[in-house]
Design a protein around this motif. Sequence first.
Motif, mmCIF file in Angstrom:
data_model
loop_
_atom_site.group_PDB
_atom_site.id
_atom_site.type_symbol
_atom_site.label_atom_id
_atom_site.label_comp_id
_atom_site.label_asym_id
_atom_site.label_seq_id
_atom_site.Cartn_x
_atom_site.Cartn_y
_atom_site.Cartn_z
ATOM 1 N N LEU A 1 0.834 -1.206 0.000
ATOM 2 C CA LEU A 1 0.000 0.000 0.000
ATOM 3 C C LEU A 1 0.862 1.247 0.000
ATOM 4 C CD1 LEU A 1 -2.907 -0.728 2.529
ATOM 5 C CD2 LEU A 1 -3.080 -0.529 0.048
ATOM 6 N N ASN A 2 1.951 1.212 0.772
ATOM 7 C CA ASN A 2 2.825 2.387 0.861
ATOM 8 C C ASN A 2 3.491 2.688 -0.474
ATOM 9 O OD1 ASN A 2 4.676 4.345 2.451
ATOM 10 N ND2 ASN A 2 6.108 2.997 1.435
ATOM 11 N N TYR A 3 4.064 1.678 -1.113
ATOM 12 C CA TYR A 3 4.730 1.913 -2.395
ATOM 13 C C TYR A 3 3.751 2.470 -3.429
ATOM 14 C CZ TYR A 3 8.620 -0.876 -0.530
ATOM 15 O OH TYR A 3 9.649 -1.355 0.236
ATOM 16 N N ALA A 4 2.543 1.915 -3.437
ATOM 17 C CA ALA A 4 1.529 2.363 -4.400
ATOM 18 C C ALA A 4 1.083 3.787 -4.104
ATOM 19 C CB ALA A 4 0.328 1.419 -4.367
ATOM 20 N N SER A 5 0.800 4.078 -2.838
ATOM 21 C CA SER A 5 0.323 5.423 -2.487
ATOM 22 C C SER A 5 1.435 6.454 -2.661
ATOM 23 C CB SER A 5 -0.207 5.448 -1.047
ATOM 24 O OG SER A 5 0.811 5.159 -0.126
ATOM 25 N N ARG A 6 2.678 6.047 -2.416
ATOM 26 C CA ARG A 6 3.790 6.981 -2.614
ATOM 27 C C ARG A 6 3.938 7.360 -4.082
ATOM 28 N NH1 ARG A 6 7.807 7.730 1.305
ATOM 29 N NH2 ARG A 6 6.804 7.579 3.338
ATOM 30 N N PHE A 7 3.759 6.371 -4.976
ATOM 31 C CA PHE A 7 3.870 6.694 -6.403
ATOM 32 C C PHE A 7 2.742 7.624 -6.825
ATOM 33 C CE2 PHE A 7 3.081 5.905 -10.937
ATOM 34 C CZ PHE A 7 4.325 6.261 -11.441
ATOM 35 N N ASN A 8 1.521 7.339 -6.362
ATOM 36 C CA ASN A 8 0.424 8.261 -6.639
ATOM 37 C C ASN A 8 0.712 9.625 -6.026
ATOM 38 O OD1 ASN A 8 -1.212 6.712 -8.222
ATOM 39 N ND2 ASN A 8 -2.632 6.131 -6.607
ATOM 40 N N GLY A 9 1.386 9.614 -4.855
ATOM 41 C CA GLY A 9 1.766 10.874 -4.213
ATOM 42 C C GLY A 9 2.728 11.696 -5.049
ATOM 43 N N VAL A 10 3.559 11.010 -5.832
ATOM 44 C CA VAL A 10 4.466 11.724 -6.742
ATOM 45 C C VAL A 10 3.656 12.512 -7.770
ATOM 46 C CG1 VAL A 10 6.190 11.429 -8.572
ATOM 47 C CG2 VAL A 10 6.378 10.110 -6.458
ATOM 48 N N VAL A 11 2.655 11.847 -8.347
ATOM 49 C CA VAL A 11 1.784 12.517 -9.328
ATOM 50 C C VAL A 11 1.053 13.684 -8.667
ATOM 51 C CG1 VAL A 11 -0.165 12.223 -10.898
ATOM 52 C CG2 VAL A 11 1.492 10.377 -10.622
ATOM 53 N N GLN A 12 0.519 13.435 -7.463
ATOM 54 C CA GLN A 12 -0.188 14.491 -6.725
ATOM 55 C C GLN A 12 0.744 15.655 -6.425
ATOM 56 O OE1 GLN A 12 -3.426 14.781 -6.001
ATOM 57 N NE2 GLN A 12 -4.101 13.160 -4.635
ATOM 58 N N GLY A 13 1.943 15.325 -5.960
ATOM 59 C CA GLY A 13 2.877 16.372 -5.558
ATOM 60 C C GLY A 13 3.332 17.237 -6.717
ATOM 61 N N ILE A 14 3.600 16.591 -7.837
ATOM 62 C CA ILE A 14 4.086 17.343 -8.999
ATOM 63 C C ILE A 14 3.019 18.283 -9.544
ATOM 64 C CG2 ILE A 14 4.835 17.127 -11.410
ATOM 65 C CD1 ILE A 14 6.238 14.512 -10.572
ATOM 66 N N PHE A 15 1.801 17.799 -9.667
ATOM 67 C CA PHE A 15 0.764 18.573 -10.331
ATOM 68 C C PHE A 15 -0.177 19.295 -9.364
ATOM 69 C CE2 PHE A 15 1.465 14.917 -13.407
ATOM 70 C CZ PHE A 15 2.367 15.631 -14.179
ATOM 71 N N VAL A 16 -0.729 18.550 -8.402
ATOM 72 C CA VAL A 16 -1.752 19.130 -7.524
ATOM 73 C C VAL A 16 -1.149 20.072 -6.499
ATOM 74 C CG1 VAL A 16 -3.573 18.634 -5.868
ATOM 75 C CG2 VAL A 16 -3.224 17.112 -7.829
ATOM 76 N N THR A 17 -0.116 19.614 -5.798
ATOM 77 C CA THR A 17 0.477 20.427 -4.742
ATOM 78 C C THR A 17 1.061 21.717 -5.287
ATOM 79 O OG1 THR A 17 0.997 18.405 -3.514
ATOM 80 C CG2 THR A 17 2.118 20.419 -2.827
ATOM 81 N N SER A 18 1.680 21.643 -6.460
ATOM 82 C CA SER A 18 2.256 22.851 -7.069
ATOM 83 C C SER A 18 1.181 23.904 -7.309
ATOM 84 C CB SER A 18 2.941 22.498 -8.398
ATOM 85 O OG SER A 18 3.948 21.547 -8.204
ATOM 86 N N ILE A 19 0.039 23.462 -7.827
ATOM 87 C CA ILE A 19 -1.055 24.393 -8.121
ATOM 88 C C ILE A 19 -1.695 24.909 -6.841
ATOM 89 C CG2 ILE A 19 -3.354 24.580 -9.164
ATOM 90 C CD1 ILE A 19 -2.404 22.578 -11.293
ATOM 91 N N GLY B 1 -7.139 15.245 -6.110
ATOM 92 C CA GLY B 1 -6.663 16.588 -6.480
ATOM 93 C C GLY B 1 -7.769 17.625 -6.402
ATOM 94 N N PHE B 2 -8.951 17.269 -6.917
ATOM 95 C CA PHE B 2 -10.095 18.183 -6.830
ATOM 96 C C PHE B 2 -10.433 18.494 -5.365
ATOM 97 C CE2 PHE B 2 -11.941 16.470 -11.094
ATOM 98 C CZ PHE B 2 -11.009 17.228 -11.780
ATOM 99 N N ARG B 3 -10.392 17.449 -4.537
ATOM 100 C CA ARG B 3 -10.715 17.629 -3.124
ATOM 101 C C ARG B 3 -9.759 18.625 -2.467
ATOM 102 N NH1 ARG B 3 -9.856 12.768 1.058
ATOM 103 N NH2 ARG B 3 -7.712 13.418 0.637
ATOM 104 N N GLU B 4 -8.476 18.503 -2.805
ATOM 105 C CA GLU B 4 -7.468 19.411 -2.237
ATOM 106 C C GLU B 4 -7.754 20.859 -2.618
ATOM 107 O OE1 GLU B 4 -3.811 20.656 -0.409
ATOM 108 O OE2 GLU B 4 -5.013 18.832 -0.222
ATOM 109 N N ILE B 5 -8.034 21.088 -3.891
ATOM 110 C CA ILE B 5 -8.289 22.443 -4.387
ATOM 111 C C ILE B 5 -9.568 23.019 -3.782
ATOM 112 C CG2 ILE B 5 -8.886 23.786 -6.451
ATOM 113 C CD1 ILE B 5 -5.941 23.079 -6.292
#
Length: 509
Positions: free
Chosen positions: A256-274, A356-360
């Motif tokens: 679960l950690n490896y999978a969520s961390r990889f999704n976290g990379v996508v989130q961090g690059i795109f969602v967190t930046s915005i 990502g939508f939830r964060e915004i």
Amino acid sequence: MKKIVLVLGLLTVFSKFLGLVRDIMLSYFYGASSVTDAYLISLTIPVTAFSIIGTGIATSYIPMYTKISKERSKELADNYTNNVASFVIIACTVIVIIVLAFAEPIVKIFASGFEGETLKLTTNFTKISIFGIYFSGLIYVFSSYLQVKNKFFVTALMIIPYNLVAIISIMLSSFNITILAIGSVVSFAAQLFFIIPFVVKKGFKFNFRFNPSDDYLKKMIYLSLPVIIGASVDQVNILIDRTMASQVMVGGISALNYASRFNGVVQGIFVTSISTVMYPIISKMATEDNIDGLKKTLSQAIIGISLLVIPATMGIMSFVEPIVKLLFGRGSFDSHAVTLTSSALFFYSIGITWFGFREILSRAFYSLQDTKTPMINATIAMGINIILNILLSKYLGIGGIALASSISGILCAVLLFISLRKKIGSFNIKIISISFIKILCASAAMVIIAKISFRYLTRYNSDNLSLSISIIIGGLIYSILIYIMKIEDLNSIIDSIKIKFKKKNNETL
């Protein structure tokens, strides 16, 4: 804003890449095993212990600091910051004492399936890693301070020293496994020491000055409470996921950690930046009662996330096993670990766009100083997650736990959409919907062509090389299609680039 988001995104790509290297190193040395399960739970406990409070403080701090600076003075705003930081230190001390006194029972709460040596190892790790919350707590405060001062790049870069120290500690842990836990504390310390010079450069001087009767602190705590409850809901979801995973099988938490961390990379690059750039901007707009500007910025952020995250999500789901093999398939990470992680990654990816939508959308509510609505919606989503975790894990195992999180995340985002529209009125839903459909179509075409390319290339090349080339081909196809389809936010970005290019040419001439 768009230029800052672009640069911030590039910096985040690098920092997230290091984070991915950290996870690859962990998978190489320990795979999906009881050691990684113990290490990850020992990190989860301090992160959960303070991120609940820290998220609430960081979210309420920015609008409050902006308000004090505008209505009173910078000096008073800095005094308020000192008071918040002092409050954080006191809160951390209380948490550390509790965890040290009840380490083993707390570990059992976070991973009810742990027994014997795994339980003992996790308990020992936790007694060391809990001291990292002093550093992480102050990071929440000072990174928020820098964001108010528009120092976004510093906050994006601060994860780099954290990951570098973590990578080194994982490598050194082959000599002494306790270094894993010590490294987690040193990693947080490196992160804090990295940003302190920039905080000082902006004129801030820290003094331990705790005044519990301060009206601004009281209001911040009042505003933070719903955020804290909402954040605790997210942490409870993580807790439930990992507890269920510890019961399903050994290595389940790691998968679960490896999978969520990889999704976290996508989130961090795109969602967190915005969201990082957007939040101070819309907080200021909310303070000035500029609701039209807030709606426009929010609409651009949603379309921007869709533009970047939807194709990434569809690509991950289509190439999930080759991606896991490419990233983690070496060393102690065997075929069983690949299967587990692939299943978790596939089902986590279903909800990544909606996370990502939830964060915004949550940030939009926080900027309007409405922290209750996101809390209520998050609580509803948590209830759904608990029920689905129990049901789906029986049929899909680790994948069912990930799918439950995705479904609850989608539900939470939808509820926030409905609630925000009631609060501020329509915010270009029609334009967002049209863009969303166009992006879906372009992403589907991208995936089809990438899959055809991958099948052809694997006849003559290795899977890893074929995957890399197929991703590049798919990315080019997607870029061409969204340009032809005239995505709303993409057009405005291109127009702004053309204007800047013309200005530079005129200046040169």
